[in-house]
Design a protein around this motif. Structure first.
Motif, PDB file in Angstrom:
ATOM      1  N   PHE A 127       0.815  -1.212   0.000  1.00  0.00           N
ATOM      2  CA  PHE A 127       0.000   0.000   0.000  1.00  0.00           C
ATOM      3  C   PHE A 127       0.850   1.264   0.000  1.00  0.00           C
ATOM      4  CE2 PHE A 127      -3.121  -3.106   1.583  1.00  0.00           C
ATOM      5  CZ  PHE A 127      -4.193  -2.828   0.738  1.00  0.00           C
ATOM      6  N   SER A 128       2.193   1.145   0.114  1.00  0.00           N
ATOM      7  CA  SER A 128       3.037   2.332  -0.020  1.00  0.00           C
ATOM      8  C   SER A 128       3.084   2.809  -1.472  1.00  0.00           C
ATOM      9  CB  SER A 128       4.455   2.042   0.485  1.00  0.00           C
ATOM     10  OG  SER A 128       5.149   1.179  -0.410  1.00  0.00           O
TER      11      SER A 128
ATOM     12  N   GLU B  94      -8.530   1.899   3.279  1.00  0.00           N
ATOM     13  CA  GLU B  94      -8.247   3.323   3.435  1.00  0.00           C
ATOM     14  C   GLU B  94      -6.759   3.464   3.774  1.00  0.00           C
ATOM     15  OE1 GLU B  94     -12.341   4.989   5.383  1.00  0.00           O
ATOM     16  OE2 GLU B  94     -11.058   3.747   6.660  1.00  0.00           O
ATOM     17  N   VAL B  95      -5.997   4.088   2.890  1.00  0.00           N
ATOM     18  CA  VAL B  95      -4.552   4.195   3.081  1.00  0.00           C
ATOM     19  C   VAL B  95      -4.262   5.353   4.030  1.00  0.00           C
ATOM     20  CG1 VAL B  95      -2.321   4.470   1.955  1.00  0.00           C
ATOM     21  CG2 VAL B  95      -4.173   3.246   0.777  1.00  0.00           C
ATOM     22  N   SER B  96      -3.644   5.031   5.153  1.00  0.00           N
ATOM     23  CA  SER B  96      -3.383   6.004   6.194  1.00  0.00           C
ATOM     24  C   SER B  96      -2.350   7.041   5.748  1.00  0.00           C
ATOM     25  CB  SER B  96      -2.890   5.291   7.457  1.00  0.00           C
ATOM     26  OG  SER B  96      -2.464   6.214   8.430  1.00  0.00           O
ATOM     27  N   SER B  97      -2.417   8.205   6.387  1.00  0.00           N
ATOM     28  CA  SER B  97      -1.442   9.271   6.117  1.00  0.00           C
ATOM     29  C   SER B  97      -0.271   9.254   7.093  1.00  0.00           C
ATOM     30  CB  SER B  97      -2.139  10.641   6.186  1.00  0.00           C
ATOM     31  OG  SER B  97      -3.179  10.727   5.240  1.00  0.00           O
ATOM     32  N   ARG B  98      -0.350   8.397   8.099  1.00  0.00           N
ATOM     33  CA  ARG B  98       0.699   8.429   9.109  1.00  0.00           C
ATOM     34  C   ARG B  98       1.982   7.795   8.578  1.00  0.00           C
ATOM     35  NH1 ARG B  98      -0.145   3.804  13.712  1.00  0.00           N
ATOM     36  NH2 ARG B  98      -0.469   2.021  12.319  1.00  0.00           N
ATOM     37  N   THR B  99       3.098   8.185   9.171  1.00  0.00           N
ATOM     38  CA  THR B  99       4.400   7.646   8.784  1.00  0.00           C
ATOM     39  C   THR B  99       4.677   6.381   9.593  1.00  0.00           C
ATOM     40  OG1 THR B  99       5.224   9.847   8.271  1.00  0.00           O
ATOM     41  CG2 THR B  99       6.864   8.120   8.626  1.00  0.00           C
TER      42      THR B  99
END
Length: 539
Positions: free
Chosen positions: A365-366, A392-397
């Motif tokens: 998913f990256s 849902e692709v997260s925005s967190r690092t």
């Protein structure tokens, strides 16, 4: 064959011990429909997609362990579950949940799973893909009777709902081909322990009901769960693990107005096996469930995830694809199949998965921008059944130290030259429109093959329409489709393959470790319930 004649023959057949009189639709209708199955529409408004979080089945812990064995306990019981938001559905469950609890076991360690049946019907548990002794394999007349069901009386159909009157394998029932030979199924009262020695490699397996004539309604009502085998070889690989190793059980269902599961059983009390005429090619639901939730959503990190895809539908075929595709395609990197790891990864834009097949895939998913929503689509579906779930692709690092190695393992390759014989099995309608194998409807105790323990054989399958063919006891390797190369989804060790219309396939199978009576059958559960099964005996 009209309905009255069908019912009359069905009653006579149940009395004599075969289930082969169940009619199938005409050849012209089957060919016109292409893929099997007929849609059963729900009587309730369907919920909006992607509103429910993806549930994960609970992992069952052993009640005790010793030097060789882990001991588990599961109670089969009815439960009222909120599957569609705001409605309660009575399900038949393993341990009160749908799917049932996941068993996560180690290769080389024996598992002993004690099942207690508090359902209103007998049950049979089959570990699908398990390399299992015959007495724990889930032979379809090895009934586990309900607690307090009156022993053999329950097997004869107490109250018209508890069993299969007169079928072979019931206590005191004669074999139809030899009335002097009385078959006695390995019935158990209330509780039974299934023993799984663990002599197999890491793989995504599943367990489900396998009761003769009633596998379709049993699985439809909730009797299914994951059984994951782990080993040191797989653990040594840098594959995604922990929360990024996600089992996904795909199952379509339909719901009645009161929220109950809708199923077109010929007899609503389930005293007589079979479905109504329109659904004899298989039952398709209009609600897609993943881990028991309708069109769920899952928030994922920008990292690799291992998705263990299981098609637990009765008859539905899926072509799974991500939308949008990541730049460059090859979104689904297959690392494993029914029987465990592939030798090398195999990249797909889409995966076609028939009932009972499993595909272990890695999705990175990256490759998507933060905040992207990615739908898992079913390109064989239409309208609501074209969507499966949402990521849902997260925005967190995050940190991701996983990888997919260029080589996953070294597979033993069976040698066709070592095969001692070739056997041919035809999966098709008979002239009387009966689902058969080699023109014979199923009779417990009548074997179509007697391979020698330790031998390797070539088994050739051919078909009229789609039939997912499943072998018990041993996985196999695909040699060819239509005398050509194996298909794109045939890699590695398999225990279930999708035979397409008018197709021929050859597989290599070696019969190891355990003698006894096992089965092959179509895993379209309506076909299976209506006689498309056969015994084989390993001697």
């Amino acid at each position: 064959m009209n309905r009255r004649r069908f019912l009359g023959i069905g009653a006579a057949v149940v009395g004599t011990g075969a289930i082969g009189a169940f009619a199938a639709p005409s050849a012209s209708r089957l060919l016109a429909e292409g893929r099997p199955g007929r849609l059963l529409s729900s009587a309730v408004p369907l919920p909006a997609a992607f509103q429910v979080p993806l549930p994960l089945p609970p992992v069952l812990r052993p009640v005790r362990s010793d030097g060789t064995t882990d001991y588990y306990e599961i109670t089969q019981r009815t439960a009222r579950l909120e599957i569609l938001p705001g409605l309660r559905t009575e399900a038949w469950t393993y341990g009160g949940s749908f799917p049932g609890p996941t068993l996560a076991v180690r290769a080389g360690r024996q598992s002993a799973v004690r099942h207690r049946n508090e359902l209103p019907v007998p049950s049979v548990v089959h570990l699908h893909g398990g390399h299992t002794p015959a007495d724990s394999d889930g032979y379809p007349v090895d009934l586990l009777l309900p607690v307090g069901g009156g022993g053999a009386r329950a097997a004869q159909g107490t109250g018209g709902t508890a069993g299969m009157p007169g079928m072979p394998g019931m206590p005191g029932t004669a074999h139809p081909a030899d009335p002097s030979a009385v078959l006695v199924g390995r019935t158990a009262d209330g509780e039974r322990t299934y023993t799984y020695p663990g002599r197999q490699r890491a793989a995504t397996l599943w367990y489900h009901d396998h009761r003769m004539g009633f596998t379709g309604p049993g699985v439809w009502r909730g009797l299914a769960g994951f059984h994951l085998v782990h080993d040191d070889e797989e653990d040594a690989l840098p594959l995604p693990r922990g929360e990024r190793d996600v089992p996904l059980m795909l199952a379509d269902r339909a719901f009645a107005e009161d929220g109950s599961f809708s199923y077109p059983a010929l007899d609503a009390t389930l005293a007589v096996p079979g479905v109504t005429d329109d659904y004899m090619t298989g039952v398709l639901g209009d609600v897609i469930l993943v881990n028991g939730a309708p069109w769920p959503r899952l928030t994922v990190d920008r990292a690799r995830y291992r998705l263990r895809l299981l098609n637990a539908s009765n008859a539905r075929l899926y072509r799974l694809e991500l939308d949008p595709q990541p730049s460059g395609g090859d979104a689904l990197v297959q690392i494993g199949g029914d029987g465990g790891l592939l030798e090398t990864p195999l990249a797909h834009d889409a995966v076609e998965i028939a009932p009972a097949e499993r595909f272990d895939v890695v999705v990175d998913f990256s490759r998507y921008a933060p905040g992207t929503t990615v739908r898992l689509m079913n390109r064989f579906g239409s309208d609501r059944t074209a969507e499966v779930m949402l990521f849902e692709v997260s925005s967190r690092t995050v940190t991701d130290d996983s990888a997919v190695p260029e080589r996953l393992c070294t597979l033993e390759r069976l040698d066709p030259a070592a095969a001692v014989t070739t056997r041919t099995f035809g999966f098709r309608r008979s002239r009387d429109n009966v689902w058969t194998i080699n023109n014979q409807p199923y009779e417990p105790g009548r074997s179509l093959a007697r391979p020698a323990l330790g031998s390797t054989e070539i088994w050739r399958f051919f078909t009229d329409v789609h039939h997912p063919v499943h072998l018990h006891l041993n996985s196999f390797q695909v040699l060819s489709r239509n005398r050509g190369e194996p298909g794109r989804y045939d890699a590695g060790w398999k225990d279930t393959v999708d035979l397409r219309p008018a197709e021929t396939m050859e597989v290599l199978v070696r019969f190891t470790d355990y003698p006894g009576t096992y089965m092959m059958h179509c895993h379209n559960l309506e076909h299976e319930d209506m006689a498309m099964m056969a015994d084989f005996v390993v001697e």
